[in-house]
Design a protein around this motif. Sequence first.
Motif, PDB file in Angstrom:
ATOM      1  N   LEU A  93     -18.545   6.175 128.091  1.00 13.18           N
ATOM      2  CA  LEU A  93     -19.615   5.405 128.961  1.00 13.18           C
ATOM      3  C   LEU A  93     -19.331   4.981 129.778  1.00 13.18           C
ATOM      4  N   TYR A  94     -18.028   4.779 129.873  1.00 15.18           N
ATOM      5  CA  TYR A  94     -17.532   3.860 131.165  1.00 15.18           C
ATOM      6  C   TYR A  94     -17.099   4.578 132.163  1.00 15.18           C
ATOM      7  N   LYS A  95     -17.270   5.946 131.914  1.00 15.06           N
ATOM      8  CA  LYS A  95     -17.015   6.843 133.504  1.00 15.06           C
ATOM      9  C   LYS A  95     -18.339   6.437 133.520  1.00 15.06           C
ATOM     10  N   ALA A  96     -19.585   6.749 133.337  1.00 13.82           N
ATOM     11  CA  ALA A  96     -20.842   6.605 133.798  1.00 13.82           C
ATOM     12  C   ALA A  96     -21.549   5.446 133.704  1.00 13.82           C
ATOM     13  N   GLY A  97     -19.784   4.309 134.159  1.00 12.72           N
ATOM     14  CA  GLY A  97     -20.690   3.158 134.405  1.00 12.72           C
ATOM     15  C   GLY A  97     -21.207   2.127 134.308  1.00 12.72           C
ATOM     16  N   LEU A  98     -21.232   2.696 132.757  1.00 11.77           N
ATOM     17  CA  LEU A  98     -21.736   1.023 131.445  1.00 11.77           C
ATOM     18  C   LEU A  98     -21.178   0.272 131.528  1.00 11.77           C
ATOM     19  N   PRO A  99     -21.347  -1.362 131.047  1.00  9.47           N
ATOM     20  CA  PRO A  99     -21.423  -2.149 130.655  1.00  9.47           C
ATOM     21  C   PRO A  99     -20.386  -2.198 129.096  1.00  9.47           C
ATOM     22  N   ILE A 100     -19.443  -1.116 129.229  1.00 11.43           N
ATOM     23  CA  ILE A 100     -18.916  -1.339 127.976  1.00 11.43           C
ATOM     24  C   ILE A 100     -17.642  -2.320 127.642  1.00 11.43           C
ATOM     25  N   TYR A 101     -17.580  -2.618 126.528  1.00 15.50           N
ATOM     26  CA  TYR A 101     -16.609  -3.222 126.224  1.00 15.50           C
ATOM     27  C   TYR A 101     -15.742  -2.757 124.788  1.00 15.50           C
ATOM     28  N   VAL A 102     -14.289  -2.660 125.284  1.00 17.12           N
ATOM     29  CA  VAL A 102     -13.655  -1.881 123.434  1.00 17.12           C
ATOM     30  C   VAL A 102     -12.547  -2.569 122.653  1.00 17.12           C
ATOM     31  N   LEU A 103     -13.088  -2.659 121.592  1.00 12.29           N
ATOM     32  CA  LEU A 103     -12.820  -3.357 120.978  1.00 12.29           C
ATOM     33  C   LEU A 103     -12.019  -2.264 119.682  1.00 12.29           C
ATOM     34  N   PRO A 104     -10.648  -3.758 119.157  1.00 11.23           N
ATOM     35  CA  PRO A 104      -9.566  -2.378 118.666  1.00 11.23           C
ATOM     36  C   PRO A 104      -9.835  -2.145 117.269  1.00 11.23           C
ATOM     37  N   LEU A 105      -9.437  -0.851 116.469  1.00 16.39           N
ATOM     38  CA  LEU A 105      -9.590  -1.037 115.190  1.00 16.39           C
ATOM     39  C   LEU A 105      -8.328  -1.562 114.408  1.00 16.39           C
ATOM     40  N   GLN A 106      -8.829  -2.115 113.229  1.00 11.26           N
ATOM     41  CA  GLN A 106      -8.124  -3.844 112.748  1.00 11.26           C
ATOM     42  C   GLN A 106      -7.186  -3.065 111.816  1.00 11.26           C
ATOM     43  N   ASN A 107      -6.106  -3.296 111.360  1.00 16.66           N
ATOM     44  CA  ASN A 107      -5.299  -2.997 110.982  1.00 16.66           C
ATOM     45  C   ASN A 107      -5.072  -3.955 109.488  1.00 16.66           C
ATOM     46  N   SER A 108      -6.090  -4.951 109.898  1.00 16.78           N
ATOM     47  CA  SER A 108      -6.168  -6.579 108.944  1.00 16.78           C
ATOM     48  C   SER A 108      -6.483  -7.403 109.104  1.00 16.78           C
ATOM     49  N   LEU A 109      -6.897  -8.135 107.971  1.00 18.76           N
ATOM     50  CA  LEU A 109      -8.368  -9.173 107.657  1.00 18.76           C
ATOM     51  C   LEU A 109      -7.706 -10.370 109.254  1.00 18.76           C
ATOM     52  N   HIS A 110      -6.557 -10.199 109.958  1.00 16.38           N
ATOM     53  CA  HIS A 110      -6.330 -10.790 111.022  1.00 16.38           C
ATOM     54  C   HIS A 110      -6.937 -10.261 112.094  1.00 16.38           C
ATOM     55  N   GLY A 111      -6.776  -8.989 111.874  1.00 17.64           N
ATOM     56  CA  GLY A 111      -7.009  -7.942 113.426  1.00 17.64           C
ATOM     57  C   GLY A 111      -8.838  -7.984 113.192  1.00 17.64           C
ATOM     58  N   ILE A 112      -9.286  -8.413 112.051  1.00 15.96           N
ATOM     59  CA  ILE A 112     -10.950  -8.640 112.285  1.00 15.96           C
ATOM     60  C   ILE A 112     -11.677 -10.033 112.972  1.00 15.96           C
ATOM     61  N   PHE A 113     -10.695 -11.384 112.619  1.00 18.88           N
ATOM     62  CA  PHE A 113     -11.269 -12.276 113.097  1.00 18.88           C
ATOM     63  C   PHE A 113     -10.970 -12.631 114.649  1.00 18.88           C
ATOM     64  N   GLU A 114      -9.427 -11.548 114.743  1.00 16.63           N
ATOM     65  CA  GLU A 114      -9.173 -11.359 116.634  1.00 16.63           C
ATOM     66  C   GLU A 114     -10.703 -11.039 117.802  1.00 16.63           C
ATOM     67  N   ASN A 115     -11.567  -9.716 116.702  1.00 13.01           N
ATOM     68  CA  ASN A 115     -12.619  -9.162 117.683  1.00 13.01           C
ATOM     69  C   ASN A 115     -13.363 -10.154 117.121  1.00 13.01           C
TER      70      ASN A 115
END
Length: 271
Positions: A93-115
Amino acid sequence: MKIYCDPLAGFVEIPEKPRRIVSLASGLTEALVHMGFSRLIAGVSVWCPNFTPELEAPIVGDYLSVDEEKLSAVQPDLLLITTGVQRGLARKLYKAGLPIYVLPLQNSLHGIFENIMTLGALLDALPAARALITRWQQTFAELHAQVPHPRPRVYAEIWFGRHVRMTGGLTFIHDLIEAAGGENLFGDVRKGYLELDLAEVERRRPDIFLVYSEPELPIQAVDLARERGWNIPLIQADISPAHNIIHDGPSMMRAARWLHGEIRRAAQETR
Protein backbone atom coordinates in the motif's frame (compact mmCIF):
# COMPACT_ATOMS: atom_id res chain seq x y z
CA MET A 1 2.30 16.71 7.44
CA LYS A 2 5.36 14.68 6.53
CA ILE A 3 6.42 12.13 9.15
CA TYR A 4 8.85 9.24 9.22
CA CYS A 5 7.43 5.73 9.61
CA ASP A 6 10.14 3.38 10.83
CA PRO A 7 8.54 0.05 9.72
CA LEU A 8 8.31 1.47 6.18
CA ALA A 9 11.80 2.99 6.34
CA GLY A 10 10.42 6.11 4.70
CA PHE A 11 8.39 9.28 5.06
CA VAL A 12 4.62 9.39 4.71
CA GLU A 13 2.44 12.39 3.93
CA ILE A 14 -0.80 12.74 5.88
CA PRO A 15 -3.05 15.71 6.71
CA GLU A 16 -2.55 17.70 9.90
CA LYS A 17 -6.00 16.50 10.95
CA PRO A 18 -7.07 13.34 9.09
CA ARG A 19 -10.79 13.14 8.33
CA ARG A 20 -11.16 9.83 6.44
CA ILE A 21 -9.41 7.05 8.34
CA VAL A 22 -9.24 3.42 7.26
CA SER A 23 -8.13 1.00 9.99
CA LEU A 24 -7.22 -2.59 9.17
CA ALA A 25 -6.44 -3.53 12.79
CA SER A 26 -9.38 -4.09 15.12
CA GLY A 27 -7.55 -2.90 18.24
CA LEU A 28 -6.71 0.41 16.59
CA THR A 29 -10.26 0.80 15.29
CA GLU A 30 -11.71 0.22 18.74
CA ALA A 31 -9.23 2.68 20.26
CA LEU A 32 -10.34 5.34 17.78
CA VAL A 33 -13.97 4.79 18.80
CA HIS A 34 -13.14 5.07 22.51
CA MET A 35 -11.18 8.26 21.82
CA GLY A 36 -14.30 9.76 20.25
CA PHE A 37 -13.41 9.55 16.56
CA SER A 38 -16.08 7.20 15.19
CA ARG A 39 -17.19 9.89 12.74
CA LEU A 40 -13.75 9.91 11.11
CA ILE A 41 -13.60 6.17 10.38
CA ALA A 42 -14.25 5.67 6.67
CA GLY A 43 -13.36 1.98 6.36
CA VAL A 44 -12.48 -1.06 8.48
CA SER A 45 -11.36 -4.68 8.22
CA VAL A 46 -13.71 -7.64 8.37
CA TRP A 47 -12.62 -8.27 11.98
CA CYS A 48 -13.42 -4.80 13.33
CA PRO A 49 -17.26 -5.04 13.64
CA ASN A 50 -16.89 -7.68 16.37
CA PHE A 51 -15.45 -4.96 18.62
CA THR A 52 -17.16 -1.88 17.16
CA PRO A 53 -20.67 -3.05 16.12
CA GLU A 54 -21.99 0.53 16.29
CA LEU A 55 -19.81 1.64 13.38
CA GLU A 56 -21.39 1.94 9.95
CA ALA A 57 -18.09 2.18 8.07
CA PRO A 58 -17.76 -0.19 5.10
CA ILE A 59 -15.49 -3.22 5.20
CA VAL A 60 -12.63 -2.65 2.76
CA GLY A 61 -10.40 -5.63 3.55
CA ASP A 62 -9.22 -8.16 6.08
CA TYR A 63 -5.99 -8.63 8.00
CA LEU A 64 -3.92 -9.59 4.95
CA SER A 65 -5.57 -7.99 1.93
CA VAL A 66 -7.76 -5.14 0.74
CA ASP A 67 -10.48 -4.74 -1.85
CA GLU A 68 -8.78 -2.10 -3.99
CA GLU A 69 -12.05 -0.86 -5.47
CA LYS A 70 -13.70 -0.41 -2.06
CA LEU A 71 -10.58 1.17 -0.61
CA SER A 72 -10.38 3.64 -3.46
CA ALA A 73 -14.06 4.51 -3.08
CA VAL A 74 -13.65 5.73 0.52
CA GLN A 75 -10.62 7.88 -0.40
CA PRO A 76 -8.71 7.55 2.90
CA ASP A 77 -6.40 10.32 4.03
CA LEU A 78 -4.92 8.02 6.70
CA LEU A 79 -4.66 4.23 6.57
CA LEU A 80 -3.69 2.40 9.77
CA ILE A 81 -2.07 -1.02 9.84
CA THR A 82 0.38 -2.98 12.02
CA THR A 83 3.63 -4.87 11.59
CA GLY A 84 3.94 -8.65 11.86
CA VAL A 85 2.00 -10.51 9.18
CA GLN A 86 0.52 -7.21 7.94
CA ARG A 87 3.94 -5.87 7.03
CA GLY A 88 3.78 -7.16 3.43
CA LEU A 89 0.41 -5.52 2.84
CA ALA A 90 1.70 -2.31 4.42
CA ARG A 91 4.63 -2.15 2.01
CA LYS A 92 2.36 -2.82 -0.95
CA LEU A 93 0.00 0.00 0.00
CA TYR A 94 2.92 2.33 0.70
CA LYS A 95 4.37 1.68 -2.75
CA ALA A 96 0.94 2.39 -4.24
CA GLY A 97 1.18 5.87 -2.76
CA LEU A 98 -1.50 5.55 -0.09
CA PRO A 99 -1.25 7.66 3.10
CA ILE A 100 -0.39 4.71 5.35
CA TYR A 101 1.07 4.64 8.83
CA VAL A 102 2.30 1.38 10.38
CA LEU A 103 2.20 0.79 14.13
CA PRO A 104 4.24 -1.98 15.78
CA LEU A 105 2.78 -5.14 17.22
CA GLN A 106 3.02 -4.90 20.98
CA ASN A 107 5.00 -7.09 23.37
CA SER A 108 3.25 -5.70 26.44
CA LEU A 109 0.48 -3.48 27.74
CA HIS A 110 2.99 -0.63 27.62
CA GLY A 111 3.29 -1.17 23.87
CA ILE A 112 -0.47 -0.85 23.51
CA PHE A 113 -0.35 2.46 25.35
CA GLU A 114 2.50 3.67 23.13
CA ASN A 115 0.38 2.94 20.05
CA ILE A 116 -2.56 4.84 21.52
CA MET A 117 -0.29 7.82 22.12
CA THR A 118 0.86 7.58 18.49
CA LEU A 119 -2.78 7.57 17.36
CA GLY A 120 -3.34 10.66 19.45
CA ALA A 121 -0.38 12.35 17.81
CA LEU A 122 -1.49 11.43 14.29
CA LEU A 123 -4.94 12.91 14.95
CA ASP A 124 -3.70 15.89 16.97
CA ALA A 125 -5.66 14.50 19.92
CA LEU A 126 -3.15 13.69 22.66
CA PRO A 127 -5.58 14.56 25.50
CA ALA A 128 -8.06 11.96 24.19
CA ALA A 129 -5.28 9.37 23.98
CA ARG A 130 -4.11 10.08 27.52
CA ALA A 131 -7.70 9.91 28.84
CA LEU A 132 -8.16 6.43 27.36
CA ILE A 133 -4.85 5.23 28.77
CA THR A 134 -5.69 6.63 32.21
CA ARG A 135 -9.04 4.83 32.23
CA TRP A 136 -7.31 1.60 31.22
CA GLN A 137 -4.65 1.98 33.92
CA GLN A 138 -7.28 2.70 36.56
CA THR A 139 -9.22 -0.41 35.59
CA PHE A 140 -6.14 -2.58 35.92
CA ALA A 141 -5.13 -0.91 39.19
CA GLU A 142 -8.56 -1.62 40.69
CA LEU A 143 -8.29 -5.28 39.71
CA HIS A 144 -4.72 -5.50 41.00
CA ALA A 145 -5.90 -4.34 44.42
CA GLN A 146 -8.24 -7.36 44.60
CA VAL A 147 -5.91 -10.18 43.50
CA PRO A 148 -5.98 -13.40 45.52
CA HIS A 149 -2.98 -14.37 47.64
CA PRO A 150 -1.13 -16.39 46.72
CA ARG A 151 -1.75 -15.88 43.04
CA PRO A 152 -2.85 -19.07 41.26
CA ARG A 153 -0.53 -20.29 38.48
CA VAL A 154 -2.43 -19.91 35.19
CA TYR A 155 -1.49 -21.97 32.15
CA ALA A 156 -2.82 -20.19 29.03
CA GLU A 157 -3.13 -22.19 25.82
CA ILE A 158 -3.96 -20.22 22.68
CA TRP A 159 -5.44 -21.88 19.60
CA PHE A 160 -5.06 -19.86 16.39
CA GLY A 161 -7.12 -22.19 14.25
CA ARG A 162 -5.14 -25.44 14.22
CA HIS A 163 -2.00 -23.78 15.54
CA VAL A 164 -1.59 -24.04 19.29
CA ARG A 165 0.77 -21.95 21.40
CA MET A 166 1.57 -21.46 25.07
CA THR A 167 1.75 -17.91 26.41
CA GLY A 168 5.20 -16.64 27.39
CA GLY A 169 6.24 -13.45 29.13
CA LEU A 170 6.72 -11.25 26.06
CA THR A 171 3.08 -10.56 25.21
CA PHE A 172 0.28 -8.36 26.53
CA ILE A 173 -1.61 -11.56 27.39
CA HIS A 174 0.90 -11.97 30.21
CA ASP A 175 -0.03 -8.51 31.50
CA LEU A 176 -3.74 -9.33 31.24
CA ILE A 177 -3.36 -12.53 33.27
CA GLU A 178 -1.29 -10.75 35.91
CA ALA A 179 -3.74 -7.84 36.16
CA ALA A 180 -6.63 -10.30 36.55
CA GLY A 181 -4.94 -11.90 39.55
CA GLY A 182 -3.10 -14.86 38.07
CA GLU A 183 0.54 -15.77 37.68
CA ASN A 184 1.36 -16.60 34.07
CA LEU A 185 2.84 -20.11 34.18
CA PHE A 186 5.45 -19.24 31.53
CA GLY A 187 5.85 -15.58 32.43
CA ASP A 188 9.59 -16.05 32.96
CA VAL A 189 10.16 -17.16 29.35
CA ARG A 190 11.43 -14.38 27.06
CA LYS A 191 9.12 -15.17 24.17
CA GLY A 192 5.57 -14.18 23.35
CA TYR A 193 4.38 -17.61 22.30
CA LEU A 194 5.90 -21.05 22.82
CA GLU A 195 5.41 -24.38 21.10
CA LEU A 196 3.27 -26.83 23.03
CA ASP A 197 5.24 -28.77 25.68
CA LEU A 198 2.83 -30.68 27.89
CA ALA A 199 5.61 -32.31 29.92
CA GLU A 200 6.92 -28.87 30.90
CA VAL A 201 3.39 -27.66 31.69
CA GLU A 202 2.91 -30.56 34.07
CA ARG A 203 6.35 -30.04 35.62
CA ARG A 204 5.38 -26.45 36.46
CA ARG A 205 2.12 -27.61 38.08
CA PRO A 206 -0.52 -25.08 37.01
CA ASP A 207 -3.48 -24.30 39.25
CA ILE A 208 -5.77 -23.13 36.42
CA PHE A 209 -6.08 -24.07 32.74
CA LEU A 210 -7.11 -21.15 30.48
CA VAL A 211 -7.96 -21.91 26.84
CA TYR A 212 -8.69 -19.53 23.97
CA SER A 213 -9.97 -20.73 20.60
CA GLU A 214 -11.83 -19.36 17.57
CA PRO A 215 -15.18 -20.40 16.01
CA GLU A 216 -13.54 -21.90 12.92
CA LEU A 217 -12.03 -24.62 15.13
CA PRO A 218 -13.58 -24.47 18.60
CA ILE A 219 -11.40 -26.11 21.24
CA GLN A 220 -12.95 -26.83 24.61
CA ALA A 221 -10.85 -26.72 27.76
CA VAL A 222 -12.94 -29.48 29.31
CA ASP A 223 -12.13 -31.84 26.43
CA LEU A 224 -8.40 -31.10 26.52
CA ALA A 225 -8.27 -31.54 30.28
CA ARG A 226 -10.07 -34.87 30.03
CA GLU A 227 -7.70 -36.12 27.30
CA ARG A 228 -4.64 -35.12 29.32
CA GLY A 229 -5.90 -36.38 32.67
CA TRP A 230 -5.78 -32.94 34.27
CA ASN A 231 -8.00 -32.26 37.25
CA ILE A 232 -7.70 -28.50 37.69
CA PRO A 233 -10.20 -25.62 37.30
CA LEU A 234 -10.87 -24.49 33.74
CA ILE A 235 -11.50 -21.12 32.09
CA GLN A 236 -12.82 -20.93 28.52
CA ALA A 237 -12.07 -17.77 26.51
CA ASP A 238 -13.44 -16.96 23.07
CA ILE A 239 -13.68 -14.17 20.47
CA SER A 240 -16.47 -12.22 22.15
CA PRO A 241 -15.08 -8.85 23.33
CA ALA A 242 -15.77 -9.56 27.00
CA HIS A 243 -13.98 -12.94 26.89
CA ASN A 244 -11.24 -12.27 24.33
CA ILE A 245 -7.74 -12.51 25.84
CA ILE A 246 -5.80 -11.96 22.58
CA HIS A 247 -7.40 -8.64 21.56
CA ASP A 248 -5.37 -5.46 22.10
CA GLY A 249 -8.20 -2.91 22.05
CA PRO A 250 -10.04 -1.14 24.90
CA SER A 251 -12.46 -4.05 25.38
CA MET A 252 -9.47 -5.67 27.11
CA MET A 253 -10.77 -3.83 30.16
CA ARG A 254 -13.98 -5.86 29.99
CA ALA A 255 -12.01 -9.05 29.39
CA ALA A 256 -9.79 -8.28 32.39
CA ARG A 257 -12.82 -7.88 34.67
CA TRP A 258 -14.28 -11.15 33.38
CA LEU A 259 -10.97 -13.00 33.73
CA HIS A 260 -10.51 -11.59 37.23
CA GLY A 261 -13.85 -13.07 38.25
CA GLU A 262 -13.05 -16.40 36.61
CA ILE A 263 -9.66 -16.63 38.31
CA ARG A 264 -11.20 -15.86 41.71
CA ARG A 265 -13.84 -18.55 41.10
CA ALA A 266 -11.23 -21.06 39.98
CA ALA A 267 -8.93 -20.23 42.90
CA GLN A 268 -11.74 -21.00 45.33
CA GLU A 269 -12.23 -24.39 43.68
CA THR A 270 -8.63 -25.32 44.44
CA ARG A 271 -8.93 -24.65 48.18
